[in-house]
Scaffold this motif. Sequence first.
Motif, PDB file in Angstrom:
ATOM      1  N   CYS A  49       0.836  -1.206   0.000  1.00 25.72           N
ATOM      2  CA  CYS A  49       0.000   0.000   0.000  1.00 25.72           C
ATOM      3  C   CYS A  49       0.880   1.270   0.000  1.00 25.72           C
ATOM      4  O   CYS A  49       2.049   1.227   0.385  1.00 25.72           O
ATOM      5  CB  CYS A  49      -0.983  -0.008   1.160  1.00 25.72           C
ATOM      6  SG  CYS A  49      -0.360  -0.727   2.669  1.00 25.72           S
ATOM      7  N   PRO A  51       1.199   3.983   1.865  1.00 31.27           N
ATOM      8  CA  PRO A  51       1.963   4.428   3.041  1.00 31.27           C
ATOM      9  C   PRO A  51       3.257   3.628   3.218  1.00 31.27           C
ATOM     10  O   PRO A  51       4.270   4.175   3.644  1.00 31.27           O
ATOM     11  CB  PRO A  51       1.009   4.169   4.211  1.00 31.27           C
ATOM     12  CG  PRO A  51      -0.348   4.141   3.601  1.00 31.27           C
ATOM     13  CD  PRO A  51      -0.179   3.623   2.203  1.00 31.27           C
ATOM     14  N   CYS A  79      -5.042  -6.077   8.737  1.00 30.13           N
ATOM     15  CA  CYS A  79      -4.387  -5.468   7.574  1.00 30.13           C
ATOM     16  C   CYS A  79      -2.871  -5.608   7.680  1.00 30.13           C
ATOM     17  O   CYS A  79      -2.342  -6.236   8.571  1.00 30.13           O
ATOM     18  CB  CYS A  79      -4.820  -4.024   7.394  1.00 30.13           C
ATOM     19  SG  CYS A  79      -3.791  -2.852   8.242  1.00 30.13           S
ATOM     20  N   ARG A  80      -2.134  -4.961   6.757  1.00 30.38           N
ATOM     21  CA  ARG A  80      -0.706  -5.233   6.614  1.00 30.38           C
ATOM     22  C   ARG A  80       0.188  -4.386   7.506  1.00 30.38           C
ATOM     23  O   ARG A  80       1.402  -4.556   7.504  1.00 30.38           O
ATOM     24  CB  ARG A  80      -0.313  -5.005   5.155  1.00 30.38           C
ATOM     25  CG  ARG A  80      -0.966  -5.999   4.240  1.00 30.38           C
ATOM     26  CD  ARG A  80      -0.674  -5.693   2.809  1.00 30.38           C
ATOM     27  NE  ARG A  80      -1.583  -4.705   2.269  1.00 30.38           N
ATOM     28  CZ  ARG A  80      -1.614  -4.357   0.995  1.00 30.38           C
ATOM     29  NH1 ARG A  80      -0.785  -4.889   0.154  1.00 30.38           N
ATOM     30  NH2 ARG A  80      -2.484  -3.465   0.572  1.00 30.38           N
ATOM     31  N   LEU A  81      -0.391  -3.460   8.241  1.00 32.48           N
ATOM     32  CA  LEU A  81       0.426  -2.516   9.005  1.00 32.48           C
ATOM     33  C   LEU A  81       1.420  -3.228   9.926  1.00 32.48           C
ATOM     34  O   LEU A  81       2.564  -2.798  10.069  1.00 32.48           O
ATOM     35  CB  LEU A  81      -0.493  -1.586   9.818  1.00 32.48           C
ATOM     36  CG  LEU A  81       0.213  -0.513  10.617  1.00 32.48           C
ATOM     37  CD1 LEU A  81       1.001   0.421   9.709  1.00 32.48           C
ATOM     38  CD2 LEU A  81      -0.787   0.295  11.438  1.00 32.48           C
ATOM     39  N   TYR A  84       4.770  -3.916   8.318  1.00 33.12           N
ATOM     40  CA  TYR A  84       5.558  -2.824   7.731  1.00 33.12           C
ATOM     41  C   TYR A  84       7.000  -2.813   8.242  1.00 33.12           C
ATOM     42  O   TYR A  84       7.947  -2.825   7.469  1.00 33.12           O
ATOM     43  CB  TYR A  84       4.941  -1.478   8.131  1.00 33.12           C
ATOM     44  CG  TYR A  84       3.922  -0.883   7.200  1.00 33.12           C
ATOM     45  CD1 TYR A  84       3.083  -1.675   6.444  1.00 33.12           C
ATOM     46  CD2 TYR A  84       3.798   0.490   7.094  1.00 33.12           C
ATOM     47  CE1 TYR A  84       2.134  -1.098   5.617  1.00 33.12           C
ATOM     48  CE2 TYR A  84       2.865   1.076   6.279  1.00 33.12           C
ATOM     49  CZ  TYR A  84       2.024   0.278   5.541  1.00 33.12           C
ATOM     50  OH  TYR A  84       1.096   0.845   4.734  1.00 33.12           O
ATOM     51  N   GLU A 210      -8.689   6.183   5.363  1.00 28.80           N
ATOM     52  CA  GLU A 210      -7.464   5.690   5.985  1.00 28.80           C
ATOM     53  C   GLU A 210      -6.668   6.884   6.513  1.00 28.80           C
ATOM     54  O   GLU A 210      -6.490   7.880   5.790  1.00 28.80           O
ATOM     55  CB  GLU A 210      -6.683   4.886   4.930  1.00 28.80           C
ATOM     56  CG  GLU A 210      -5.522   4.110   5.476  1.00 28.80           C
ATOM     57  CD  GLU A 210      -4.254   4.914   5.503  1.00 28.80           C
ATOM     58  OE1 GLU A 210      -3.336   4.527   6.240  1.00 28.80           O
ATOM     59  OE2 GLU A 210      -4.157   5.947   4.779  1.00 28.80           O
ATOM     60  N   GLY A 275      -7.647  -1.558  10.140  1.00 30.67           N
ATOM     61  CA  GLY A 275      -7.488  -0.133   9.828  1.00 30.67           C
ATOM     62  C   GLY A 275      -8.680   0.686  10.295  1.00 30.67           C
ATOM     63  O   GLY A 275      -9.165   0.529  11.417  1.00 30.67           O
ATOM     64  N   PRO A 300      -5.543   4.410   0.372  1.00 32.42           N
ATOM     65  CA  PRO A 300      -4.496   3.968  -0.547  1.00 32.42           C
ATOM     66  C   PRO A 300      -5.033   2.833  -1.410  1.00 32.42           C
ATOM     67  O   PRO A 300      -5.731   1.950  -0.903  1.00 32.42           O
ATOM     68  CB  PRO A 300      -3.391   3.438   0.387  1.00 32.42           C
ATOM     69  CG  PRO A 300      -3.766   3.884   1.761  1.00 32.42           C
ATOM     70  CD  PRO A 300      -5.248   4.045   1.773  1.00 32.42           C
ATOM     71  N   CYS A 303      -5.654  -0.865  -0.239  1.00 32.74           N
ATOM     72  CA  CYS A 303      -5.858  -0.907   1.223  1.00 32.74           C
ATOM     73  C   CYS A 303      -7.072  -1.793   1.519  1.00 32.74           C
ATOM     74  O   CYS A 303      -8.201  -1.422   1.189  1.00 32.74           O
ATOM     75  CB  CYS A 303      -6.083   0.509   1.754  1.00 32.74           C
ATOM     76  SG  CYS A 303      -6.643   0.537   3.459  1.00 32.74           S
ATOM     77  N   MET A 304      -6.815  -2.933   2.116  1.00 32.39           N
ATOM     78  CA  MET A 304      -7.882  -3.927   2.285  1.00 32.39           C
ATOM     79  C   MET A 304      -9.078  -3.390   3.106  1.00 32.39           C
ATOM     80  O   MET A 304     -10.235  -3.481   2.644  1.00 32.39           O
ATOM     81  CB  MET A 304      -7.280  -5.191   2.915  1.00 32.39           C
ATOM     82  CG  MET A 304      -8.224  -6.354   3.072  1.00 32.39           C
ATOM     83  SD  MET A 304      -9.031  -6.310   4.669  1.00 32.39           S
ATOM     84  CE  MET A 304      -7.739  -6.823   5.766  1.00 32.39           C
ATOM     85  N   PRO A 305      -8.857  -2.797   4.297  1.00 31.00           N
ATOM     86  CA  PRO A 305     -10.025  -2.336   5.069  1.00 31.00           C
ATOM     87  C   PRO A 305     -10.878  -1.300   4.326  1.00 31.00           C
ATOM     88  O   PRO A 305     -12.108  -1.334   4.365  1.00 31.00           O
ATOM     89  CB  PRO A 305      -9.399  -1.703   6.320  1.00 31.00           C
ATOM     90  CG  PRO A 305      -8.043  -2.310   6.421  1.00 31.00           C
ATOM     91  CD  PRO A 305      -7.595  -2.592   5.030  1.00 31.00           C
TER      92      PRO A 305
HETATM   93  S1  SF4 Z   1      -4.906   0.355   6.704  1.00 26.37           S
HETATM   94 FE1  SF4 Z   1      -4.653   0.042   4.513  1.00 26.37          FE
HETATM   95  S2  SF4 Z   1      -3.018   1.394   3.919  1.00 26.37           S
HETATM   96 FE2  SF4 Z   1      -2.912   1.201   6.123  1.00 26.37          FE
HETATM   97  S3  SF4 Z   1      -1.507  -0.483   6.418  1.00 26.37           S
HETATM   98 FE3  SF4 Z   1      -3.519  -1.368   6.407  1.00 26.37          FE
HETATM   99  S4  SF4 Z   1      -3.810  -2.015   4.287  1.00 26.37           S
HETATM  100 FE4  SF4 Z   1      -2.097  -0.580   4.294  1.00 26.37          FE
END
Ligand code: SF4
Length: 367
Positions: A49, A51, A79-81, A84, A210, A275, A300, A303-305
């Motif tokens: 994504c 960010p 989600c993927r945060l 990161y 987001e 998210g 983004p 962005c899954m959520p």
């Molecule tokens: S909320 Fe969306 S943009 Fe933020 S980390 Fe999760 S998937 Fe990525």
Amino acid sequence: MNVTFPHMGTLHIVLKAMLTTLGVRAVPPPPISKTTIEIGARFSPETACLPFKTTLGNFIQALEAGADTILTCGGAGPCRLGYYATVQRDILRDLGYKFAMIVIEPDLASVWQSIRRLAPGGIRPLWPAFRLAGAKLRALDAIERAACRARPRAAASGDVDAERLRALAAVDEAATPAAAAEAVASSLRRLEGLPAGSGPPPLKVGLVGEIYVMLESGVNGDLVRTLGRMGAEVHPTMLLGDYVDTHILRDKAALRRSEAVAAAAAPFIGHYVGGHGMKSVGHTAAMGRTGFDGIIHVFPFTCMPEVIAKNILPVVSVQEGIPVLSLAFDEQTGEAGTVTRLEAFVDLLRYRRKRQETAAAAQKQLN
Ligand code: SF4
């Protein structure tokens, strides 16, 4: 220790105050530019994504400028945060950078432990550092809200932008919480004193989505300012203080507000999706019932959520009778395309408001 961190709106002012008070050198990355995004995208997985890509670009630019420690956030949920920090650390190490990384998870204990790692002089400066950073956080949010209110009402919206920048610089320079509060108070006075414009009453537009894209003008085409110039009073549903109150301090009033948003979302979405997806739905439903003219939903690309929210929002829009414009951002997004879509949406809202006023006037005559 030369500490850097990712940009997100005016967060750098808060973190700089905290680190400097702790006796650590802060190395903020340069403001986000096309170059930042290009560098980040070049070394990121293609489907990551925005960010992720932009903050990776921040880190590379800051490491090149002499940073040796990265302060960044962790995360939990679907989600993927949460990945990161680990993935970015591996990418940066593969690129040959030497650095330490401190990851702050979204809870007070983790914040406390991370800050202690950053306090070379012991715990004595911790409390003053928290106080000053907290005061600046509140000050910055107050300035953003005041600028959103003033922009569509002023004769020249550029005066509001100039005043906002002046106020941000004054808060950045403030050495004490009292000085930060005074910087806000004087800025609010100056904003109130600006000559008023003669246009129609501002449209009331909610901003949901987001958090990173909502707050970072370097990736969202500066849409808050653009909408203000077009005559819309933007109500961001999350500023930095809202995030800190809800996710770090677990403040009771903030949690109650979150519960109310979840309750508004409940008829449309049954559970947390990571998210801020559920909040995007809940805020849209709630604002539809409280006199807003329209909603801008930003997120983004990938962005899954928020992709989940985007697919639910058309139903919310129909049921609550509120227009919604969803805008996805990635490294290919151009500012001109965003402005065109915002112009069209604002035109639609003006037309809709006029039609509602005409219908109300006709009804009054009939009565
Ligand atoms: S909320 Fe969306 S943009 Fe933020 S980390 Fe999760 S998937 Fe990525």
